[in-house]
Write a protein that holds these residues in place. Structure first.
Motif, short mmCIF file in Angstrom:
data_model
loop_
_atom_site.label_atom_id
_atom_site.label_comp_id
_atom_site.label_asym_id
_atom_site.label_seq_id
_atom_site.Cartn_x
_atom_site.Cartn_y
_atom_site.Cartn_z
N ASP A 68 -11.90 50.03 -39.05
CA ASP A 68 -11.22 51.30 -38.82
C ASP A 68 -11.51 51.94 -37.48
O ASP A 68 -11.19 53.11 -37.25
N ILE A 69 -12.15 51.20 -36.57
CA ILE A 69 -12.35 51.71 -35.21
C ILE A 69 -11.64 50.77 -34.24
O ILE A 69 -11.83 49.56 -34.28
N ASN A 70 -10.82 51.33 -33.37
CA ASN A 70 -10.15 50.56 -32.35
C ASN A 70 -11.06 50.38 -31.15
O ASN A 70 -11.64 51.35 -30.64
N LEU A 71 -11.21 49.14 -30.70
CA LEU A 71 -12.01 48.83 -29.52
C LEU A 71 -11.04 48.41 -28.42
O LEU A 71 -10.34 47.40 -28.53
N CYS A 72 -10.98 49.21 -27.35
CA CYS A 72 -9.93 49.05 -26.36
C CYS A 72 -10.48 48.90 -24.94
O CYS A 72 -11.42 49.60 -24.54
#
Length: 405
Positions: free
Chosen positions: A316-320
């Motif tokens: 549930d965490i976007n790593l961008c």
């Protein structure tokens, strides 16, 4: 909120603003506090948006005498740091950000003869456009004649920046440039005095100082403790004071060096491209787990690996990644320099007003003729988050029922 450009400000007004800033700076310099007109960020009352432009890896050197790297042969003779400057101005004009975030390697120390002048030139577009900006350090910013602390101290003293050296109540925190910014609700709404979007900035270090651990730096336990405490405080204020909310306000994290978890993605589960290895620290300090436990961070944004620009979701965490921005930074000839936009949008209330954050979207812009937009995606939405909470609640209820039976 409409941002006035430098071209729209009269000479007398500009002179007045400069004198006002300098006098304020001198009065506060002794105490280490700099008065800043942008101390409170707020969502736009017209469209309910807050727009963030991420600029990663400018690698600014000495301006027009600094050559470009990895551009097409026909670009070589006319390409310099000034192309980086022009790209920022084009992005500001096209996207009208409310905040610009510089995520490290803002200058390239080995090629910056005077790091102060290089920083002044690198951040000039944000300053002259009268837009609030924030910065963290990369692994190259301190490689000229200023120490890492010296670089950050200079940034903190610059005009229109919201950057901070470190939290004043945490004297023993590692690194320089650990701080948070709050983005408040619409003026006049029920959330006027509440932060509905929280931004976390962390110094991910430069290189390991532990002889037995090779490679790049990492986010240390003292920084993670500060993050945990800050997240808890913000959630408590948001959920328990007047106008209490049912779920925490979403958060975004910005730092330079990617976490080891960035290596878990492949082309089947991210948006964008991965064209080089993940240059994280050689150990895992656990910051990703810390963010998952905190529960409010919806996305983390880094630079460092210039020809990666993907965004993938893990737990549930976007790593961008943002993708390389600067022309004096390594890149890939024919592969456009790029910037990442993040836009948080508020929910419309039944009374025609504005509520809390409804969604967070992102896309990238290429430095081509048309500033082409690519890879638009929703990072988080209140509706999908609520659906997940309901499903988890139902699952827990069913499990409890089966256990009792």
């Amino acid at each position: 909120m409409r941002i006035a450009t430098a071209m729209e400000i009269s000479s007398s007004t500009k002179l007045f603003l400069i004198l006002l800033f300098l006098s304020s700076f001198q009065l506060c310099k002794a105490s280490g506090e700099v008065i800043n007109p942008f101390t409170k960020l707020r969502f736009d009352g017209k469209n309910g948006e807050f727009r963030i432009l991420q600029v990663a890896d400018m690698h600014y050197g000495d301006g027009k005498t600094t050559p470009c790297e990895d551009v097409l042969p026909q670009q070589m003779s006319s390409c310099s740091d000034l192309n980086t400057t022009d790209f920022i101005f084009r992005m500001i004009h096209a996207e009208k950000p409310h905040l610009i975030v510089f995520t490290g390697d803002n200058i390239f120390g080995p090629d910056a003869t005077d790091p102060v002048k290089s920083m002044e030139a690198a951040f000039a577009p944000a300053i002259s456009s009268n837009i609030p900006w924030a910065a963290v350090l990369g692994n190259h910013d301190q490689e000229s004649t200023l120490s890492r602390e010296g670089v950050m101290k200079h940034i903190v003293g610059m005009k229109s920046t919201l950057s901070q050296l470190n939290p004043p109540d945490v004297p023993d925190i590692d690194g320089f440039g650990n701080y948070n910014l709050e983005v408040h609700g619409i003026e006049g709404s029920e959330l006027t005095n509440k932060s509905v979007l929280n931004l976390y900035f962390l110094d991910s270090g430069d290189y390991s100082t532990v002889p037995s651990i090779p490679g790049y730096g990492w986010i240390k336990p003292s920084q993670q403790f500060w993050f945990q405490r800050t997240s808890r405080k913000l959630k408590k204020i948001y959920m328990h004071n007047s106008n209490a909310m049912k779920v925490p306000a979403p958060g975004l994290a910005y730092f330079h060096i990617p976490l080891p978890e960035y290596a878990t993605f492949d082309s089947s589960n991210f948006t964008g491209v991965r064209q080089e290895g993940i240059s994280s620290a050689s150990i895992n300090s656990g910051f990703f787990t810390t963010m998952v436990e905190a529960g409010d961070v919806k996305a983390a944004f880094t630079g460092h690996d210039h020809i990666n620009d993907f965004c993938g979701k893990l737990m549930d965490i976007n790593l961008c990644y943002a993708g390389g921005f600067g022309y004096h930074a390594y890149g890939k000839a024919g592969w456009s320099r790029r910037a990442r936009m993040v836009v948080a949008s508020l929910e419309k209330t039944g009374k025609g007003g504005w509520g809390d954050v409804k969604s967070i979207k992102t896309w990238k812009r290429l430095d081509d003729e048309h500033l082409t937009t690519i890879d638009t995606q929703v990072l988080w939405s209140k509706r999908s988050a609520g659906k997940v909470l309901v499903e988890k609640s139902l699952s827990a209820t069913i499990k409890e029922f089966i256990t009792e039976a």
